[in-house]
Scaffold this motif. Structure first.
Motif, PDB file in Angstrom:
ATOM      1  N   PRO A  94     -12.981  52.352  18.434  1.00 14.04           N
ATOM      2  CA  PRO A  94     -11.534  52.160  18.540  1.00 14.04           C
ATOM      3  C   PRO A  94     -10.899  53.140  19.522  1.00 14.04           C
ATOM      4  O   PRO A  94     -11.480  54.174  19.864  1.00 14.04           O
ATOM      5  CB  PRO A  94     -11.028  52.388  17.121  1.00 14.04           C
ATOM      6  N   ALA A  95      -9.705  52.811  19.946  1.00 14.27           N
ATOM      7  CA  ALA A  95      -8.949  53.701  20.837  1.00 14.27           C
ATOM      8  C   ALA A  95      -8.720  55.026  20.117  1.00 14.27           C
ATOM      9  O   ALA A  95      -8.534  55.063  18.905  1.00 14.27           O
ATOM     10  CB  ALA A  95      -7.622  53.061  21.217  1.00 14.27           C
ATOM     11  N   HIS A  96      -8.749  56.109  20.882  1.00 12.07           N
ATOM     12  CA  HIS A  96      -8.504  57.432  20.310  1.00 12.07           C
ATOM     13  C   HIS A  96      -8.065  58.388  21.410  1.00 12.07           C
ATOM     14  O   HIS A  96      -8.148  58.075  22.582  1.00 12.07           O
ATOM     15  CB  HIS A  96      -9.759  57.957  19.594  1.00 12.07           C
ATOM     16  N   ARG A  97      -7.611  59.552  20.986  1.00  8.49           N
ATOM     17  CA  ARG A  97      -7.225  60.590  21.939  1.00  8.49           C
ATOM     18  C   ARG A  97      -8.369  61.573  22.077  1.00  8.49           C
ATOM     19  O   ARG A  97      -8.975  61.989  21.099  1.00  8.49           O
ATOM     20  CB  ARG A  97      -5.968  61.307  21.472  1.00  8.49           C
ATOM     21  N   GLU A  98      -8.659  61.926  23.316  1.00 10.42           N
ATOM     22  CA  GLU A  98      -9.746  62.871  23.584  1.00 10.42           C
ATOM     23  C   GLU A  98      -9.299  63.805  24.704  1.00 10.42           C
ATOM     24  O   GLU A  98      -9.019  63.368  25.803  1.00 10.42           O
ATOM     25  CB  GLU A  98     -10.997  62.102  24.003  1.00 10.42           C
ATOM     26  N   GLY A  99      -9.248  65.068  24.399  1.00  8.47           N
ATOM     27  CA  GLY A  99      -8.860  66.040  25.415  1.00  8.47           C
ATOM     28  C   GLY A  99      -7.458  65.800  25.969  1.00  8.47           C
ATOM     29  O   GLY A  99      -7.219  66.020  27.147  1.00  8.47           O
ATOM     30  N   GLY A 100      -6.570  65.298  25.140  1.00  4.87           N
ATOM     31  CA  GLY A 100      -5.195  65.086  25.579  1.00  4.87           C
ATOM     32  C   GLY A 100      -4.953  63.769  26.311  1.00  4.87           C
ATOM     33  O   GLY A 100      -3.859  63.503  26.771  1.00  4.87           O
ATOM     34  N   ARG A 101      -5.984  62.929  26.423  1.00  8.87           N
ATOM     35  CA  ARG A 101      -5.766  61.637  27.080  1.00  8.87           C
ATOM     36  C   ARG A 101      -6.177  60.509  26.142  1.00  8.87           C
ATOM     37  O   ARG A 101      -7.032  60.680  25.277  1.00  8.87           O
ATOM     38  CB  ARG A 101      -6.527  61.531  28.394  1.00  8.87           C
ATOM     39  N   GLU A 102      -5.564  59.370  26.328  1.00  8.11           N
ATOM     40  CA  GLU A 102      -5.856  58.201  25.503  1.00  8.11           C
ATOM     41  C   GLU A 102      -7.118  57.503  26.017  1.00  8.11           C
ATOM     42  O   GLU A 102      -7.209  57.153  27.185  1.00  8.11           O
ATOM     43  CB  GLU A 102      -4.667  57.234  25.548  1.00  8.11           C
ATOM     44  N   VAL A 103      -8.090  57.301  25.142  1.00  9.65           N
ATOM     45  CA  VAL A 103      -9.324  56.595  25.484  1.00  9.65           C
ATOM     46  C   VAL A 103      -9.190  55.177  24.933  1.00  9.65           C
ATOM     47  O   VAL A 103      -8.944  54.997  23.743  1.00  9.65           O
ATOM     48  CB  VAL A 103     -10.560  57.301  24.880  1.00  9.65           C
ATOM     49  N   PRO A 104      -9.332  54.168  25.794  1.00 14.34           N
ATOM     50  CA  PRO A 104      -9.148  52.788  25.325  1.00 14.34           C
ATOM     51  C   PRO A 104     -10.274  52.349  24.379  1.00 14.34           C
ATOM     52  O   PRO A 104     -11.353  52.955  24.361  1.00 14.34           O
ATOM     53  CB  PRO A 104      -9.187  51.970  26.623  1.00 14.34           C
ATOM     54  N   PRO A 105     -10.015  51.293  23.616  1.00 22.39           N
ATOM     55  CA  PRO A 105     -11.085  50.800  22.744  1.00 22.39           C
ATOM     56  C   PRO A 105     -12.255  50.298  23.579  1.00 22.39           C
ATOM     57  O   PRO A 105     -12.084  49.856  24.721  1.00 22.39           O
ATOM     58  CB  PRO A 105     -10.422  49.657  21.970  1.00 22.39           C
ATOM     59  N   ARG A 106     -13.447  50.360  22.998  1.00 28.59           N
ATOM     60  CA  ARG A 106     -14.652  49.971  23.726  1.00 28.59           C
ATOM     61  C   ARG A 106     -15.584  49.212  22.781  1.00 28.59           C
ATOM     62  O   ARG A 106     -15.772  49.607  21.636  1.00 28.59           O
ATOM     63  CB  ARG A 106     -15.341  51.219  24.256  1.00 28.59           C
ATOM     64  N   ILE A 107     -16.172  48.166  23.317  1.00 27.72           N
ATOM     65  CA  ILE A 107     -17.210  47.421  22.597  1.00 27.72           C
ATOM     66  C   ILE A 107     -18.512  47.664  23.342  1.00 27.72           C
ATOM     67  O   ILE A 107     -18.600  47.424  24.541  1.00 27.72           O
ATOM     68  CB  ILE A 107     -16.874  45.922  22.518  1.00 27.72           C
ATOM     69  N   VAL A 108     -19.505  48.165  22.617  1.00 27.70           N
ATOM     70  CA  VAL A 108     -20.805  48.474  23.207  1.00 27.70           C
ATOM     71  C   VAL A 108     -21.833  47.493  22.635  1.00 27.70           C
ATOM     72  O   VAL A 108     -21.953  47.347  21.419  1.00 27.70           O
ATOM     73  CB  VAL A 108     -21.242  49.919  22.892  1.00 27.70           C
ATOM     74  N   VAL A 109     -22.560  46.832  23.522  1.00 23.15           N
ATOM     75  CA  VAL A 109     -23.612  45.891  23.136  1.00 23.15           C
ATOM     76  C   VAL A 109     -24.944  46.532  23.495  1.00 23.15           C
ATOM     77  O   VAL A 109     -25.115  47.044  24.598  1.00 23.15           O
ATOM     78  CB  VAL A 109     -23.439  44.541  23.878  1.00 23.15           C
ATOM     79  N   TYR A 110     -25.892  46.499  22.548  1.00 19.23           N
ATOM     80  CA  TYR A 110     -27.193  47.130  22.760  1.00 19.23           C
ATOM     81  C   TYR A 110     -28.221  46.078  23.199  1.00 19.23           C
ATOM     82  O   TYR A 110     -28.531  45.144  22.458  1.00 19.23           O
ATOM     83  CB  TYR A 110     -27.658  47.842  21.493  1.00 19.23           C
ATOM     84  N   ARG A 111     -28.758  46.237  24.384  1.00 20.33           N
ATOM     85  CA  ARG A 111     -29.619  45.243  25.022  1.00 20.33           C
ATOM     86  C   ARG A 111     -30.966  45.051  24.318  1.00 20.33           C
ATOM     87  O   ARG A 111     -31.338  43.937  23.959  1.00 20.33           O
ATOM     88  CB  ARG A 111     -29.859  45.630  26.490  1.00 20.33           C
ATOM     89  N   ARG A 112     -31.729  46.107  24.148  1.00 21.95           N
ATOM     90  CA  ARG A 112     -33.097  45.958  23.634  1.00 21.95           C
ATOM     91  C   ARG A 112     -33.164  45.339  22.238  1.00 21.95           C
ATOM     92  O   ARG A 112     -33.980  44.442  22.008  1.00 21.95           O
ATOM     93  CB  ARG A 112     -33.828  47.308  23.663  1.00 21.95           C
ATOM     94  N   PRO A 113     -32.343  45.758  21.271  1.00 21.69           N
ATOM     95  CA  PRO A 113     -32.417  45.106  19.955  1.00 21.69           C
ATOM     96  C   PRO A 113     -32.105  43.602  20.022  1.00 21.69           C
ATOM     97  O   PRO A 113     -32.710  42.820  19.295  1.00 21.69           O
ATOM     98  CB  PRO A 113     -31.363  45.841  19.121  1.00 21.69           C
ATOM     99  N   LEU A 114     -31.208  43.211  20.902  1.00 25.79           N
ATOM    100  CA  LEU A 114     -30.888  41.792  21.029  1.00 25.79           C
ATOM    101  C   LEU A 114     -32.016  41.037  21.719  1.00 25.79           C
ATOM    102  O   LEU A 114     -32.378  39.926  21.308  1.00 25.79           O
ATOM    103  CB  LEU A 114     -29.574  41.598  21.782  1.00 25.79           C
ATOM    104  N   GLU A 115     -32.584  41.619  22.761  1.00 21.70           N
ATOM    105  CA  GLU A 115     -33.696  40.965  23.453  1.00 21.70           C
ATOM    106  C   GLU A 115     -34.888  40.756  22.518  1.00 21.70           C
ATOM    107  O   GLU A 115     -35.568  39.725  22.594  1.00 21.70           O
ATOM    108  CB  GLU A 115     -34.142  41.791  24.661  1.00 21.70           C
TER     109      GLU A 115
END
Length: 151
Positions: A94-115
């Motif tokens: 989810p979106a969060h603040r890091e080091g005083g800046r807003e970090v947008p939400p991110r979706i990470v897909v893992y290649r090897r487990p899916l393959e």
């Protein structure tokens, strides 16, 4: 005394190894690049439908999930992790603040487990789409069938 210039040939004297297939044909792309294309196809389709809601969301592909613990019994998966038998397939950050800046939400897909779960390329494409749809549903707090009625 200067050294003779080294030959730019391989050790058998046959010349440099080049590409086995011309650039631009499907075989010229690595498995990782082909996987990235599958994720991109799924994301582009969903972004057309959910343009406003997905504005600013970052999508990423990683080869394998990074886990801090080496003992599988100690690994506790958060609710934002899509897993299959305790092996993470994707994750929503989810979106969060890091080091005083807003970090947008991110979706990470893992290649090897899916393959490893897919039987062929078509099966992999379906699996990637399902995983991306599920993660977008988690991020938006909606039902996966609402995100993609064809899923």
């Amino acid at each position: 005394m200067s050294r003779p210039a080294r030959s730019r040939r391989d050790r058998h004297g046959r010349g440099l190894r080049g590409r086995l297939v011309p650039e631009g044909v499907p075989l010229a792309r690595s498995r990782g690049e082909q996987f990235d294309d599958l994720v991109l196809d799924a994301v582009e389709d969903l972004e057309r439908r959910w343009e406003k809601e997905l504005a600013g969301v970052e999508f990423a592909v990683e080869d394998v999930p990074w886990v801090e613990h080496t003992n599988p019994d100690e690994v506790v998966l958060d609710a934002d992790v899509l897993d299959d038998g305790s092996v993470p397939l994707a994750r929503v950050l989810p979106a969060h603040r890091e080091g005083g800046r807003e970090v947008p939400p991110r979706i990470v897909v893992y290649r090897r487990p899916l393959e490893l779960r897919a039987h062929d390329r078509d099966d992999l494409a379906d699996l990637v789409r399902d995983v991306v749809v599920d993660q977008v549903a988690v991020l938006l707090g909606r039902d996966p069938e609402e995100i993609d009625p064809t899923a």
